[in-house]
Design an enzyme around this catalytic site. Structure first.
Site, PDB file in Angstrom:
ATOM      1  N   CYS A 191      41.372  44.371  32.724  1.00  0.00           N
ATOM      2  CA  CYS A 191      41.619  42.762  32.960  1.00  0.00           C
ATOM      3  C   CYS A 191      42.650  42.238  32.027  1.00  0.00           C
ATOM      4  O   CYS A 191      42.704  42.596  30.941  1.00  0.00           O
ATOM      5  CB  CYS A 191      40.199  42.007  32.411  1.00  0.00           C
ATOM      6  SG  CYS A 191      40.474  40.423  32.214  1.00  0.00           S
ATOM      7  N   THR A 193      43.609  38.892  32.435  1.00  0.00           N
ATOM      8  CA  THR A 193      43.326  37.535  32.577  1.00  0.00           C
ATOM      9  C   THR A 193      43.890  36.787  31.338  1.00  0.00           C
ATOM     10  O   THR A 193      44.394  35.695  31.311  1.00  0.00           O
ATOM     11  CB  THR A 193      42.114  37.211  33.045  1.00  0.00           C
ATOM     12  OG1 THR A 193      41.814  37.641  34.502  1.00  0.00           O
ATOM     13  CG2 THR A 193      41.637  35.641  32.875  1.00  0.00           C
ATOM     14  N   SER A 294      41.477  42.523  40.468  1.00  0.00           N
ATOM     15  CA  SER A 294      42.464  41.404  40.712  1.00  0.00           C
ATOM     16  C   SER A 294      43.681  42.095  40.507  1.00  0.00           C
ATOM     17  O   SER A 294      44.765  41.376  40.515  1.00  0.00           O
ATOM     18  CB  SER A 294      42.083  40.370  39.791  1.00  0.00           C
ATOM     19  OG  SER A 294      40.991  39.898  39.497  1.00  0.00           O
ATOM     20  N   TYR A 309      51.505  33.203  46.010  1.00  0.00           N
ATOM     21  CA  TYR A 309      51.258  32.452  44.834  1.00  0.00           C
ATOM     22  C   TYR A 309      50.261  32.885  43.892  1.00  0.00           C
ATOM     23  O   TYR A 309      49.690  32.321  42.802  1.00  0.00           O
ATOM     24  CB  TYR A 309      50.619  31.190  45.499  1.00  0.00           C
ATOM     25  CG  TYR A 309      49.301  31.416  46.439  1.00  0.00           C
ATOM     26  CD1 TYR A 309      48.004  31.466  45.714  1.00  0.00           C
ATOM     27  CD2 TYR A 309      49.339  31.613  47.644  1.00  0.00           C
ATOM     28  CE1 TYR A 309      46.779  31.818  46.367  1.00  0.00           C
ATOM     29  CE2 TYR A 309      48.197  32.143  48.393  1.00  0.00           C
ATOM     30  CZ  TYR A 309      46.960  32.239  47.557  1.00  0.00           C
ATOM     31  OH  TYR A 309      45.945  32.462  48.393  1.00  0.00           O
TER      32      TYR A 309
END
Ligand code: 5GP
Length: 371
Positions: A191, A193, A294, A309
């Site tokens: 991850c 993030t 992701s 985006y």
């Protein structure tokens, strides 16, 4: 702007204090748990029973094959979202009760996701008992609205919802109809993030806070992400997690279905060949691709690319190939059993009550860790 001053902790920041115990052996420890769920309505006495460790709904982890193997060992799997409706229908329709008891269908929150779930559910009926509604950011109103809509439409399914990391949002999700709240923003092995957004919450503290909020309402939580070793799983349970979800620790196994890739490395050592000359020793090592859901790789695979985006919030890596999952699971369970004997908990259920955490600056001695 405000700063919270009390320290929030990760798994690596604590150890579990050993306590005098009457437990004779690790094999006396009961890892199985039994839960009834707050919002799920059923006619029969329908409990969850099993070892509350879950495979994450990630590519290479949450596969059908993983689900069947883990179910045979008493563990749980959240399937990846991208199986086709007909594949899911045939999986859940099979005469195999462990699929009902130990496997969750995973979904996002778009109208198409809802329609797909309706179609699958119609065909599989009560065989599909658990649904994991999974979004990266569980704080949007749209997300809790989706949970309410799902709960109203399907009183007879167990709803898993996440991800969040704070008590108030855990409560909101439980009150919206979730039975189990998935906790973790940013701790995962692949991850990014926290790097991309600066958002997150140290995982041990998130688990403590969210477990407290959920349990106060009769809900349950999953500690999702950030476990690097069996001791971290034990810490998650000790912090109050009802379930622990693993991605990276279960990646790289046959059941994940990824392609095994050979790579060749010079070991740095040399040997004499038949001619008496020195030559480099080359070693073959096997790997499997693994990526965050992701990441660019996941977006390319499932959505035809990363939308302009969005930025990637996951890594793409290769993990060592590790063969069958069963050995890894045995190692994990052995670790957690051992924790329970140190803490004096005869049942995993009691571990959290038996635990005193001590803060530490050094989790383990790493002097020979690479040797
Ligand atoms: P791990 O056990 O590998 O440390 O963490 C697994 C968890 O990481 C998953 O269950 C999921 O919640 C989270 N995760 C999976 N892929 C991604 C990603 O691409 N980005 C982020 N932020 N989290 C991810």
């Amino acid at each position: 702007m405000r700063i919270e001053d009390d320290s929030k902790l990760d798994y690596k920041d604590v150890l579990i204090r050993p306590k005098r115990s009457t437990l004779g052996s690790r094999k006396d420890v009961e890892l199985s748990r039994e839960f009834t769920f707050r919002n799920y309505q059923s006619d029969s006495e329908d409990h969850y029973r099993g070892i509350p460790i879950m495979a994450s709904n990630m590519d290479g982890v949450g596969t059908f094959e993983m689900a069947d193997t883990l179910a045979s060992l008493g563990l749980f799997t959240c399937l990846v979202k991208n199986y086709e409706a007909d594949e899911l229908i045939s999986f859940f329709s099979a005469e195999n009760s462990s699929r009902r008891e130990n496997v969750a269908y995973s979904t996002g929150i778009t109208a198409q996701d809802f329609e797909k779930f309706e179609a699958v559910n119609k065909q599989t009926g009560s065989n599909l008992k658990y649904v994991c509604v999974d979004v990266a950011n569980g704080y949007s109103e749209r997300f809790s609205d989706f949970i309410k809509q799902l709960r109203d439409a399907y009183p007879g399914i167990v709803i898993i919802a996440g991800n969040v990391v704070t008590g108030e949002m855990t409560e909101e999700l439980v009150l919206s109809g979730a039975d189990i709240v998935k906790v973790g923003i940013g701790p995962g092995s692949v991850c990014t993030t926290r790097i991309q957004t600066g958002v997150g919450f140290p995982q041990l503290s998130a688990v403590i806070e969210c477990a407290d909020s959920a349990h106060g309402l009769g809900g349950h939580i999953i500690a999702d992400g950030g476990c690097t070793c069996p001791g971290d799983l034990a810490k998650a349970f000790a912090a109050g997690a009802d379930f622990v979800m693993l991605g990276g620790m279960l990646a790289g196994h046959d059941e994940g279905g990824g392609q095994v890739i050979s790579r060749y490395f010079k070991t740095g050592e040399v040997r004499r060949n038949k001619n008496g000359d020195l030559e480099d020793i080359v070693e073959e090592r096997k790997f499997v691709n693994f990526y965050g859901m992701s990441s660019r790789a996941a977006n390319e695979k499932h959505f035809g690319g990363l939308k302009e985006y969005r930025s990637s919030e996951g890594r793409e890596i290769q993990v060592p190939y590790r063969g069958e999952i069963e050995n890894t699971i045995q190692n994990l369970l052995g670790g957690v059993r051992s924790t329970c004997t140190y803490a004096g908990a005869k049942k995993l259920k009691w571990l959290s009550k038996c635990t005193t955490f001590v803060k530490t600056n050094q989790q383990f001695n790493s002097v020979f860790a690479d040797k």
